[in-house]
Design a protein around this motif. Structure first.
Motif, short mmCIF file in Angstrom:
data_model
loop_
_atom_site.label_atom_id
_atom_site.label_comp_id
_atom_site.label_asym_id
_atom_site.label_seq_id
_atom_site.Cartn_x
_atom_site.Cartn_y
_atom_site.Cartn_z
N UNK A 182 0.89 -1.16 0.00
CA UNK A 182 0.00 0.00 0.00
C UNK A 182 0.92 1.20 0.00
N UNK A 183 0.69 2.11 -0.95
CA UNK A 183 1.57 3.26 -1.14
C UNK A 183 0.74 4.53 -1.05
N UNK A 184 1.26 5.52 -0.33
CA UNK A 184 0.57 6.80 -0.20
C UNK A 184 1.59 7.92 -0.12
N UNK A 185 1.25 9.09 -0.67
CA UNK A 185 2.15 10.24 -0.53
C UNK A 185 1.94 10.92 0.81
N UNK A 186 3.01 11.48 1.33
CA UNK A 186 2.94 12.31 2.53
C UNK A 186 3.54 13.66 2.16
N UNK A 187 2.83 14.72 2.46
CA UNK A 187 3.27 16.07 2.09
C UNK A 187 3.65 16.85 3.34
N UNK A 188 4.76 17.55 3.25
CA UNK A 188 5.10 18.48 4.32
C UNK A 188 6.07 17.94 5.33
N UNK A 189 5.78 18.23 6.58
CA UNK A 189 6.71 18.08 7.70
C UNK A 189 7.33 16.70 7.84
N UNK A 190 8.31 16.64 8.71
CA UNK A 190 9.02 15.39 8.96
C UNK A 190 8.14 14.32 9.60
N UNK A 191 7.10 14.69 10.32
CA UNK A 191 6.27 13.72 11.04
C UNK A 191 5.33 13.01 10.07
N UNK A 192 5.58 11.71 9.87
CA UNK A 192 4.75 10.92 8.96
C UNK A 192 3.77 10.02 9.70
N UNK A 196 -4.59 1.57 9.11
CA UNK A 196 -6.04 1.39 9.27
C UNK A 196 -6.66 0.86 7.98
N UNK A 197 -6.21 1.37 6.83
CA UNK A 197 -6.71 0.90 5.54
C UNK A 197 -6.38 -0.58 5.35
N UNK A 198 -5.13 -0.96 5.62
CA UNK A 198 -4.70 -2.35 5.48
C UNK A 198 -5.56 -3.26 6.35
N UNK A 199 -5.77 -2.86 7.60
CA UNK A 199 -6.58 -3.66 8.52
C UNK A 199 -8.02 -3.77 8.05
N UNK A 200 -8.60 -2.65 7.60
CA UNK A 200 -10.01 -2.64 7.18
C UNK A 200 -10.25 -3.50 5.94
N UNK A 201 -9.23 -3.70 5.13
CA UNK A 201 -9.35 -4.50 3.91
C UNK A 201 -8.93 -5.96 4.12
N UNK A 251 5.26 6.85 1.08
CA UNK A 251 5.26 5.84 2.13
C UNK A 251 4.78 4.51 1.54
N UNK A 252 5.53 3.45 1.83
CA UNK A 252 5.22 2.13 1.30
C UNK A 252 5.15 1.13 2.45
N UNK A 253 4.01 0.50 2.62
CA UNK A 253 3.85 -0.59 3.60
C UNK A 253 3.77 -1.88 2.82
N UNK A 254 4.81 -2.71 2.93
CA UNK A 254 4.86 -3.94 2.18
C UNK A 254 3.88 -4.95 2.76
N UNK A 255 3.26 -5.72 1.87
CA UNK A 255 2.23 -6.66 2.26
C UNK A 255 2.68 -8.10 2.03
N UNK A 256 2.09 -9.01 2.78
CA UNK A 256 2.27 -10.44 2.54
C UNK A 256 1.25 -10.84 1.50
N UNK A 257 1.71 -11.48 0.47
CA UNK A 257 0.77 -11.89 -0.60
C UNK A 257 0.02 -13.14 -0.24
#
Length: 103
Positions: A46-56, A65-70, A97-103
């Motif tokens: 799951x990949x998403x952009x983060x804009x701005x400050x250092x805090x991601x 939350x998206x990964x869990x809900x799906x 940001x990239x959260x690697x998944x188990x296939x």
């Protein structure tokens, strides 16, 4: 970390392994004092952009939350690819940001 640098955090039980990487020419196989390695390709994430400050953290929470809900399963490997960062002002930073998944 500068543009195109990558931060990888791999959760291993109670510990985490952290790798900071920058792209180098394919011809380079050794650099004194550094490890040169190939980062494995991502087959599912799951990949998403983060804009701005250092805090991601807020963006990471949304991804998790998206990964869990799906009903997806995290591999416990988090990657941050810094597309635009220092020396630019923080309001212009873009991090993939990239959260690697188990296939």
């Amino acid at each position: 970390l500068g543009s195109s640098s990558i931060l990888i955090v791999e959760n291993k039980g109670n510990e985490s392994e952290i790798t900071v990487a920058v792209p180098v020419d394919q011809d380079i196989s050794e650099i004194d004092g550094l490890n040169v390695l190939d980062i494995p390709e991502v087959r599912s994430a799951v990949v998403a952009p983060h804009y701005g400050s250092e805090s991601t953290s807020l963006t990471w929470n949304i991804i998790e939350n998206f990964v869990e809900s799906k009903g997806m399963k995290s591999a416990g490997i988090y990657r941050e690819v810094y597309l635009i960062s220092k020396p630019n002002p923080s309001n212009l930073w873009i991090t993939e940001l990239q959260l690697l998944l188990i296939e």
